[in-house]
Design a protein around this motif. Structure first.
Motif, PDB file in Angstrom:
ATOM      1  N   GLN A 235       0.133 -34.223 -92.769  1.00 21.09           N
ATOM      2  CA  GLN A 235      -0.452 -32.857 -93.188  1.00 21.09           C
ATOM      3  C   GLN A 235      -1.014 -32.046 -91.913  1.00 21.09           C
ATOM      4  OE1 GLN A 235      -3.703 -33.222 -95.995  1.00 21.09           O
ATOM      5  NE2 GLN A 235      -3.550 -30.723 -96.519  1.00 21.09           N
ATOM      6  N   GLU A 236      -1.742 -32.609 -91.167  1.00 21.23           N
ATOM      7  CA  GLU A 236      -2.338 -32.003 -89.790  1.00 21.23           C
ATOM      8  C   GLU A 236      -1.125 -31.582 -88.820  1.00 21.23           C
ATOM      9  OE1 GLU A 236      -5.191 -30.225 -87.970  1.00 21.23           O
ATOM     10  OE2 GLU A 236      -5.305 -30.932 -89.765  1.00 21.23           O
ATOM     11  N   ASN A 237       0.059 -32.628 -88.752  1.00 21.06           N
ATOM     12  CA  ASN A 237       1.041 -32.312 -88.045  1.00 21.06           C
ATOM     13  C   ASN A 237       1.928 -31.139 -88.389  1.00 21.06           C
ATOM     14  OD1 ASN A 237       4.027 -33.343 -87.276  1.00 21.06           O
ATOM     15  ND2 ASN A 237       2.883 -33.790 -85.489  1.00 21.06           N
ATOM     16  N   MET A 238       2.176 -30.960 -89.538  1.00 20.50           N
ATOM     17  CA  MET A 238       2.905 -29.964 -90.077  1.00 20.50           C
ATOM     18  C   MET A 238       2.231 -28.609 -89.597  1.00 20.50           C
ATOM     19  SD  MET A 238       5.647 -31.249 -91.330  1.00 20.50           S
ATOM     20  CE  MET A 238       6.030 -32.954 -90.982  1.00 20.50           C
ATOM     21  N   LYS A 239       1.157 -28.612 -89.147  1.00 16.16           N
ATOM     22  CA  LYS A 239       0.571 -27.316 -88.929  1.00 16.16           C
ATOM     23  C   LYS A 239       0.924 -26.926 -87.670  1.00 16.16           C
ATOM     24  CE  LYS A 239      -3.405 -28.048 -92.038  1.00 16.16           C
ATOM     25  NZ  LYS A 239      -4.864 -28.236 -92.235  1.00 16.16           N
ATOM     26  N   SER A 240       1.367 -27.870 -86.846  1.00 15.13           N
ATOM     27  CA  SER A 240       1.613 -27.753 -85.328  1.00 15.13           C
ATOM     28  C   SER A 240       2.869 -26.842 -84.817  1.00 15.13           C
ATOM     29  CB  SER A 240       1.641 -29.043 -84.634  1.00 15.13           C
ATOM     30  OG  SER A 240       2.852 -29.647 -85.057  1.00 15.13           O
ATOM     31  N   ASP A 241       2.924 -26.439 -83.543  1.00 13.89           N
ATOM     32  CA  ASP A 241       3.833 -25.906 -83.355  1.00 13.89           C
ATOM     33  C   ASP A 241       5.254 -26.488 -83.344  1.00 13.89           C
ATOM     34  OD1 ASP A 241       2.455 -23.696 -82.649  1.00 13.89           O
ATOM     35  OD2 ASP A 241       2.069 -24.066 -80.442  1.00 13.89           O
ATOM     36  N   LYS A 242       5.306 -27.793 -82.975  1.00 11.49           N
ATOM     37  CA  LYS A 242       6.463 -28.809 -83.103  1.00 11.49           C
ATOM     38  C   LYS A 242       6.365 -29.809 -84.178  1.00 11.49           C
ATOM     39  CE  LYS A 242       8.341 -27.682 -78.687  1.00 11.49           C
ATOM     40  NZ  LYS A 242       8.555 -27.961 -77.366  1.00 11.49           N
TER      41      LYS A 242
END
Length: 278
Positions: free
Chosen positions: A186-193
């Motif tokens: 969930q947190e990773n999907m908010k990142s640039d990549k």
């Protein structure tokens, strides 16, 4: 003359002692440390390995019904990099002494905080953090060197096997990692990549929403249009959903890109997948 003789003896003894300090011979029960990646961390075990050497082991050298250091020399140590459930009991991340009480057909397994104990010397039952029983198994062929291994390693489960002579016991270990990984995704999907491929693979391996996994595989392909391995995983997910024609087309694309990359392994994997879709 007598004083000279004594002095020579002392010098000789000193020389002998210094020479002895420089002598290195094989340990009769050599130490082994194994480290196995497991769940989101690892399991590490340090123990000494005695050999059978023609002796009767369980019920004799290692008596039934008595506390055993589970190896030789000092206490056998086992370290978990995260909280686990072992033998059905929850254990916090940390290092523990591994003790056992062997019996015919069943062993008692003990995790204890006395990691500096000299074998069973210093053991205190009040320092136990887990105690449970597991069945023992008879082996057809004898194992000469005492062995502890981490086997059947999956994403969140494994088995710690204790093996010696013609006896083995398996200790089940598991880790509750799903909540942690879902939070990471969930947190990773908010990142640039975003790590679309890794997220999709976790969904596939954990039997979660395959349609969501395919959506992420598509986004991973947008990031790397020639990633033949992503096409292959997408084809498998489509096949699992019963979408045969889409799966076939995706597998064919993976074969095309695999050949272009010179990767015959993925060509073979896709061909096997296609054979199941006829």
């Amino acid at each position: 003359m007598k004083k000279l003789f004594i002095a020579c003896c002392l010098l000789g003894a000193l020389h002998f002692d210094m020479s002895a300090q420089g002598l290195k011979v094989p340990a009769p029960s050599p130490t082994q440390t194994i480290k196995q990646d497991f769940a989101l961390s690892s399991i590490e075990i340090t123990y000494s390995r005695p050999v059978v050497n023609g002796r009767k082991i369980f019920g004799d050298l290692v008596p039934y019904g008595k506390l055993w250091r589970t190896g030789a020399n000092g206490a056998t140590k086992i370290a978990f990099g995260e909280d686990v459930t072992i033998g059905g009991q929850k254990v916090k991340a940390g290092e523990y002494a591994l003790y056992t009480i062997p019996n015919a057909g069943e062993w008692e397994i003990i995790l204890n905080t006395g990691v500096k104990n000299g074998g069973v010397v210093g053991y205190k039952e009040s320092e136990d953090v887990a105690r449970f029983k597991v069945k023992s198994n008879k082996l057809k062929a004898a194992v000469e060197s005492f062995t502890i291994e981490v086997a059947d390693v999956k994403s969140n489960t494994a088995t710690i096997n204790i093996i010696w002579d013609k006896t083995s016991v398996g200790i089940p270990v598991s880790a509750d990692i799903d909540g942690k990984i879902m939070a990471q995704i969930q947190e990773n999907m908010k990142s640039d990549k975003p790590a679309y491929f890794q997220a999709g693979m976790y969904y596939v391996q954990s039997n979660k929403d395959l349609n969501q996994a395919i959506t992420w595989f598509d986004k991973a392909i947008e990031q790397q249009p020639k990633a033949f391995y992503v096409y292959y995983q997408k084809a498998k997910a489509l096949a699992a959903l019963g979408k045969k024609e889409e799966a076939k087309a995706t597998a064919q694309k993976s074969i095309e890109l695999s050949k272009e990359a010179g990767n015959e392994d993925y060509v073979a994997l896709n061909e096997k997948l296609l054979a199941t879709l006829k």
